[in-house]
Scaffold this motif. Structure first.
Motif, PDB file in Angstrom:
ATOM      1  N   HIS A  46       0.791  -1.145   0.048  1.00  0.00           N
ATOM      2  CA  HIS A  46      -0.055  -0.004   0.205  1.00  0.00           C
ATOM      3  C   HIS A  46       0.721   1.443   0.037  1.00  0.00           C
ATOM      4  O   HIS A  46       2.058   1.006   0.119  1.00  0.00           O
ATOM      5  N   LEU A  51      -0.676  -0.518   9.838  1.00  0.00           N
ATOM      6  CA  LEU A  51      -1.562  -1.509  10.198  1.00  0.00           C
ATOM      7  C   LEU A  51      -1.831  -1.846  11.660  1.00  0.00           C
ATOM      8  O   LEU A  51      -0.708  -2.216  12.284  1.00  0.00           O
ATOM      9  N   VAL A  80      -8.118  -7.507  11.054  1.00  0.00           N
ATOM     10  CA  VAL A  80      -7.001  -7.650  10.167  1.00  0.00           C
ATOM     11  C   VAL A  80      -7.192  -8.914   9.501  1.00  0.00           C
ATOM     12  O   VAL A  80      -7.265 -10.040  10.128  1.00  0.00           O
ATOM     13  N   LYS A  99     -10.106  -5.993  -2.357  1.00  0.00           N
ATOM     14  CA  LYS A  99      -9.530  -4.731  -1.414  1.00  0.00           C
ATOM     15  C   LYS A  99     -10.555  -4.103  -1.186  1.00  0.00           C
ATOM     16  O   LYS A  99     -10.980  -3.680   0.119  1.00  0.00           O
ATOM     17  N   GLU A 103     -12.435  -2.986   2.570  1.00  0.00           N
ATOM     18  CA  GLU A 103     -12.550  -1.605   3.112  1.00  0.00           C
ATOM     19  C   GLU A 103     -13.922  -1.273   3.402  1.00  0.00           C
ATOM     20  O   GLU A 103     -14.350  -0.440   4.254  1.00  0.00           O
ATOM     21  N   GLY A 109      -7.049  -4.281   7.192  1.00  0.00           N
ATOM     22  CA  GLY A 109      -5.896  -4.290   6.365  1.00  0.00           C
ATOM     23  C   GLY A 109      -5.921  -5.771   6.012  1.00  0.00           C
ATOM     24  O   GLY A 109      -6.529  -6.799   6.564  1.00  0.00           O
ATOM     25  N   TYR A 110      -4.947  -6.311   4.937  1.00  0.00           N
ATOM     26  CA  TYR A 110      -4.782  -7.708   4.813  1.00  0.00           C
ATOM     27  C   TYR A 110      -3.250  -7.969   5.166  1.00  0.00           C
ATOM     28  O   TYR A 110      -2.353  -6.989   5.019  1.00  0.00           O
ATOM     29  N   PHE A 122      -3.487  -1.010  -5.153  1.00  0.00           N
ATOM     30  CA  PHE A 122      -2.968  -1.027  -3.699  1.00  0.00           C
ATOM     31  C   PHE A 122      -1.688   0.137  -3.444  1.00  0.00           C
ATOM     32  O   PHE A 122      -2.050   0.881  -2.262  1.00  0.00           O
ATOM     33  N   ASP A 126      -4.252   3.845   1.107  1.00  0.00           N
ATOM     34  CA  ASP A 126      -3.607   3.688   2.381  1.00  0.00           C
ATOM     35  C   ASP A 126      -4.179   2.530   3.044  1.00  0.00           C
ATOM     36  O   ASP A 126      -4.037   2.440   4.175  1.00  0.00           O
ATOM     37  N   PHE A 127      -4.896   1.680   2.349  1.00  0.00           N
ATOM     38  CA  PHE A 127      -5.578   0.550   2.960  1.00  0.00           C
ATOM     39  C   PHE A 127      -4.238  -0.358   3.104  1.00  0.00           C
ATOM     40  O   PHE A 127      -4.052  -0.980   2.041  1.00  0.00           O
ATOM     41  N   PRO A 128      -3.974  -0.783   4.193  1.00  0.00           N
ATOM     42  CA  PRO A 128      -2.802  -1.756   4.417  1.00  0.00           C
ATOM     43  C   PRO A 128      -2.858  -2.728   3.926  1.00  0.00           C
ATOM     44  O   PRO A 128      -3.915  -3.713   3.955  1.00  0.00           O
ATOM     45  N   CYS A 129      -1.789  -3.562   3.198  1.00  0.00           N
ATOM     46  CA  CYS A 129      -1.971  -5.001   2.556  1.00  0.00           C
ATOM     47  C   CYS A 129      -0.422  -5.245   2.593  1.00  0.00           C
ATOM     48  O   CYS A 129       0.505  -4.620   2.000  1.00  0.00           O
TER      49      CYS A 129
END
Length: 212
Positions: A46, A51, A80, A99, A103, A109-110, A122, A126-129
């Motif tokens: 990301h 996260l 998570v 994703k 959200e 996050g992932y 990604f 800003d969505f954690p992965c």
């Protein structure tokens, strides 16, 4: 094939306890867990952002994401999605659509011990992965799989309900039962390291860091 669900939701500690780890570096958390826990081989995909949340675990057959789709119907705010894909890098388990579903569900996050695709989506978010690799090849959707069971992620065992923290250095997890004591130790180490950095800047450093 069958997808087994051990529990449909995971127990969560007080939100303020989880949030207290948001600015805690994973390196310092790891130091205070005897430098043992922590996933090896995963990296952030990301754009930015830490996260912090509670593990909602999934175990899949390598290259198959049916169990992840079913898990996405159960996840809630702060979860998570931790996916044990066996470290397989030949097929992507999650992409842009999954994703966005995560959200929408309010997931934090992932964390994927496997591959993803749609990397540009990604990277712009800003969505954690955190994942092991990226590849264009898509997954199978036939199972089997398990939801909310202990999983192995990059050599680290993560159980449902564990607190998960991720930053630029990687991902670390720990049981809720140790969180309060761990937080005190983490804050104390942060303070010591800040004192050391100040001493370096002011020309007062005398080698104490190597002895701690």
């Amino acid at each position: 094939m069958t997808i087994t669900t051990a529990m449909t939701s995971v127990p969560k500690p007080a939100p303020e306890l989880i949030e207290a780890f948001r600015n805690a570096p994973t390196s310092i958390i790891s130091d205070n867990l005897a430098r043992l826990p922590g996933a090896v081989g995963l990296r952030p995909f990301h754009r930015a952002g830490r996260l912090v949340g509670v593990a909602f675990t999934v175990r899949t057959r390598p290259g198959d994401n049916l169990a992840i789709h079913q898990a996405l119907e159960l996840v809630g705010p702060g979860d998570v999605i931790v996916v044990d894909g066996g470290g397989d890098e030949t097929r992507a388990l999650v992409g842009e659509i999954m994703k966005n579903i995560a959200e929408y569900r309010g997931a934090a996050g992932y964390v994927i011990d496997g591959a993803i695709r749609d990397v540009a989506a990604f990277a712009a978010s800003d969505f954690p992965c955190f994942a092991r690799a990226a590849i264009h090849r898509g997954p199978y959707k036939s199972g089997p799989g398990e939801i909310n069971v202990p999983v192995s992620i990059g050599g680290s065992v993560i159980s449902p309900g564990d607190i998960v923290v991720g930053d630029e250095d990687g991902v670390v997890s720990f049981p809720t039962a140790v969180a309060a004591t761990l937080l005190e130790a983490v804050r104390a180490q942060i303070a010591r390291e800040e004192d050391t950095l100040t001493a370096i800047r002011e020309g007062r450093y005398q080698g104490s860091y190597g002895k701690s």
